[in-house]
Design an enzyme around this catalytic site. Sequence first.
Site, PDB file in Angstrom:
ATOM      1  N   GLY A  10       0.851  -1.184   0.000  1.00 26.47           N
ATOM      2  CA  GLY A  10       0.000   0.000   0.000  1.00 26.47           C
ATOM      3  C   GLY A  10       0.884   1.231   0.000  1.00 26.47           C
ATOM      4  O   GLY A  10       1.727   1.398   0.887  1.00 26.47           O
ATOM      5  N   SER A  11       0.710   2.083  -1.006  1.00 28.79           N
ATOM      6  CA  SER A  11       1.594   3.250  -1.153  1.00 28.79           C
ATOM      7  C   SER A  11       0.819   4.555  -1.080  1.00 28.79           C
ATOM      8  O   SER A  11       1.124   5.517  -1.781  1.00 28.79           O
ATOM      9  CB  SER A  11       2.372   3.161  -2.475  1.00 28.79           C
ATOM     10  OG  SER A  11       3.167   2.003  -2.500  1.00 28.79           O
ATOM     11  N   GLY A  12      -0.175   4.569  -0.223  1.00 26.82           N
ATOM     12  CA  GLY A  12      -0.938   5.795  -0.002  1.00 26.82           C
ATOM     13  C   GLY A  12      -0.200   6.718   0.944  1.00 26.82           C
ATOM     14  O   GLY A  12       1.034   6.704   1.011  1.00 26.82           O
ATOM     15  N   MET A  13      -0.958   7.501   1.712  1.00 28.37           N
ATOM     16  CA  MET A  13      -0.334   8.479   2.605  1.00 28.37           C
ATOM     17  C   MET A  13       0.491   7.798   3.700  1.00 28.37           C
ATOM     18  O   MET A  13       1.595   8.233   4.017  1.00 28.37           O
ATOM     19  CB  MET A  13      -1.407   9.375   3.228  1.00 28.37           C
ATOM     20  CG  MET A  13      -2.203  10.184   2.208  1.00 28.37           C
ATOM     21  SD  MET A  13      -1.162  11.194   1.117  1.00 28.37           S
ATOM     22  CE  MET A  13      -0.625  12.470   2.252  1.00 28.37           C
ATOM     23  N   ILE A  14      -0.050   6.726   4.283  1.00 24.62           N
ATOM     24  CA  ILE A  14       0.721   6.029   5.319  1.00 24.62           C
ATOM     25  C   ILE A  14       1.922   5.326   4.687  1.00 24.62           C
ATOM     26  O   ILE A  14       3.036   5.397   5.206  1.00 24.62           O
ATOM     27  CB  ILE A  14      -0.141   5.015   6.097  1.00 24.62           C
ATOM     28  CG1 ILE A  14      -1.287   5.716   6.826  1.00 24.62           C
ATOM     29  CG2 ILE A  14       0.723   4.258   7.114  1.00 24.62           C
ATOM     30  CD1 ILE A  14      -2.179   4.788   7.629  1.00 24.62           C
ATOM     31  N   ARG A  83     -10.657   5.412   6.208  1.00 21.04           N
ATOM     32  CA  ARG A  83     -11.922   5.955   6.701  1.00 21.04           C
ATOM     33  C   ARG A  83     -12.201   7.324   6.107  1.00 21.04           C
ATOM     34  O   ARG A  83     -11.302   8.112   5.881  1.00 21.04           O
ATOM     35  CB  ARG A  83     -11.879   6.104   8.226  1.00 21.04           C
ATOM     36  CG  ARG A  83     -12.009   4.827   8.980  1.00 21.04           C
ATOM     37  CD  ARG A  83     -11.698   5.034  10.450  1.00 21.04           C
ATOM     38  NE  ARG A  83     -12.792   5.663  11.159  1.00 21.04           N
ATOM     39  CZ  ARG A  83     -12.713   6.074  12.415  1.00 21.04           C
ATOM     40  NH1 ARG A  83     -11.574   5.958  13.069  1.00 21.04           N
ATOM     41  NH2 ARG A  83     -13.745   6.605  13.019  1.00 21.04           N
ATOM     42  N   ARG A  89     -14.677   2.398  11.680  1.00 22.90           N
ATOM     43  CA  ARG A  89     -13.668   1.444  11.222  1.00 22.90           C
ATOM     44  C   ARG A  89     -14.344   0.160  10.748  1.00 22.90           C
ATOM     45  O   ARG A  89     -13.877  -0.514   9.844  1.00 22.90           O
ATOM     46  CB  ARG A  89     -12.679   1.134  12.349  1.00 22.90           C
ATOM     47  CG  ARG A  89     -11.753   2.301  12.696  1.00 22.90           C
ATOM     48  CD  ARG A  89     -10.734   1.889  13.759  1.00 22.90           C
ATOM     49  NE  ARG A  89      -9.812   2.995  14.067  1.00 22.90           N
ATOM     50  CZ  ARG A  89      -9.974   3.848  15.053  1.00 22.90           C
ATOM     51  NH1 ARG A  89     -11.038   3.763  15.827  1.00 22.90           N
ATOM     52  NH2 ARG A  89      -9.093   4.798  15.275  1.00 22.90           N
ATOM     53  N   ARG A 152      -1.244   8.939  21.329  1.00 17.42           N
ATOM     54  CA  ARG A 152      -2.256   9.996  21.418  1.00 17.42           C
ATOM     55  C   ARG A 152      -2.547  10.337  22.876  1.00 17.42           C
ATOM     56  O   ARG A 152      -2.614  11.511  23.255  1.00 17.42           O
ATOM     57  CB  ARG A 152      -3.527   9.551  20.691  1.00 17.42           C
ATOM     58  CG  ARG A 152      -3.381   9.569  19.183  1.00 17.42           C
ATOM     59  CD  ARG A 152      -4.572   8.959  18.462  1.00 17.42           C
ATOM     60  NE  ARG A 152      -4.457   9.177  17.016  1.00 17.42           N
ATOM     61  CZ  ARG A 152      -5.055   8.434  16.094  1.00 17.42           C
ATOM     62  NH1 ARG A 152      -5.821   7.403  16.459  1.00 17.42           N
ATOM     63  NH2 ARG A 152      -4.897   8.701  14.808  1.00 17.42           N
ATOM     64  N   HIS A 176      -8.736  -1.638  18.725  1.00 19.00           N
ATOM     65  CA  HIS A 176      -8.426  -0.315  18.177  1.00 19.00           C
ATOM     66  C   HIS A 176      -9.724   0.290  17.650  1.00 19.00           C
ATOM     67  O   HIS A 176     -10.018   0.253  16.467  1.00 19.00           O
ATOM     68  CB  HIS A 176      -7.403  -0.457  17.046  1.00 19.00           C
ATOM     69  CG  HIS A 176      -6.972   0.849  16.438  1.00 19.00           C
ATOM     70  ND1 HIS A 176      -6.473   1.888  17.177  1.00 19.00           N
ATOM     71  CD2 HIS A 176      -6.970   1.279  15.150  1.00 19.00           C
ATOM     72  CE1 HIS A 176      -6.177   2.896  16.372  1.00 19.00           C
ATOM     73  NE2 HIS A 176      -6.473   2.550  15.136  1.00 19.00           N
TER      74      HIS A 176
END
Length: 320
Positions: A10-14, A83, A89, A152, A176
């Site tokens: 997966g090469s999205g934002m994360i 999401r 989720r 967080r 989570h």
Amino acid sequence: MARNKIALIGSGMIGGTLAHLAGLKELGDVVLFDIAEGTPQGKGLDIAESSPVDGFDAKFTGANDYVAIEGADVVIVTAGVPRKPGMSRDDLLGINLKVMEQVGAGIKKYAPEAFVICITNPLDAMVWALQKFSGLPAHKVVGMAGVLDSARFRYFLSEEFNVSVEDVTAFVLGGHGDSMVPLARYSTVAGIPLPDLVKMGWTSQDKLDKIIQRTRDGGAEIVGLLKTGSAFYAPAASAIQVAESYLKDKKRVLPVAAQLSGQYGVKDMYVGVPTVIGANGVERIIEIDLDKDEKAQFDKSVASVAGLCEACIGIAPSLK
């Protein structure tokens, strides 16, 4: 000595942030995988071109075929749909379960010796399914959740007390999601437990309760602000911390979603608990004492995860 190989599914934002952090920390060579042609190649090249500026040596490869992850030491899975505002989720379950089946098959074929970290939501159900689809031993497959949730919690506490985040420790147990269990009794500032800080007048129980609720809503808060996506900096940093502990055999005590085999009264499910992460993956699961209220919250969280796993079996009976 050959560099470690880190595969990012997966090469999205994360995924892109993971690749950049892996480079900055010089954890190894990075393969970015994605089904979208050009995306992993472009991000890989962009990050590689930053390496002379930041002074790190690593190779970045983009790929659209699972063969590229062959022999990876660590695989971090972010593939799936993120999401969007108004989505829980759990809404992602059906879509992302199919993705986990494909990813699991790819890992099973090309990286069966890897340590796998799953980030895809709904996290606890997805890492449970991914472990089954991949056939990897449970101690080599974890979900990145507790590190993020605890981070967080720690950040919000550091703001409340106006102290360095380095002096705040915090533990979040359970799934989570909205039913996660931030444990105030086991969270400290410079070793002083939060309940004692309330007694000392540093904060009020009401303020602490609001911080705990904000921790539970941490992901949704960012989704609501971004409007077009979900958090990526903190989730990526959290996963890299887990990967680094494995690759360097640091034996960090980190809360991750791990498969339980009777601890906390739970069997054959992935739930967020404190673990020791070293060169053998999950080397120990730490079972802490919970009071009656904490145990009730934890059991409620486990029941929520169990419901998601049952829903997964309904969609993919092979998981049973």
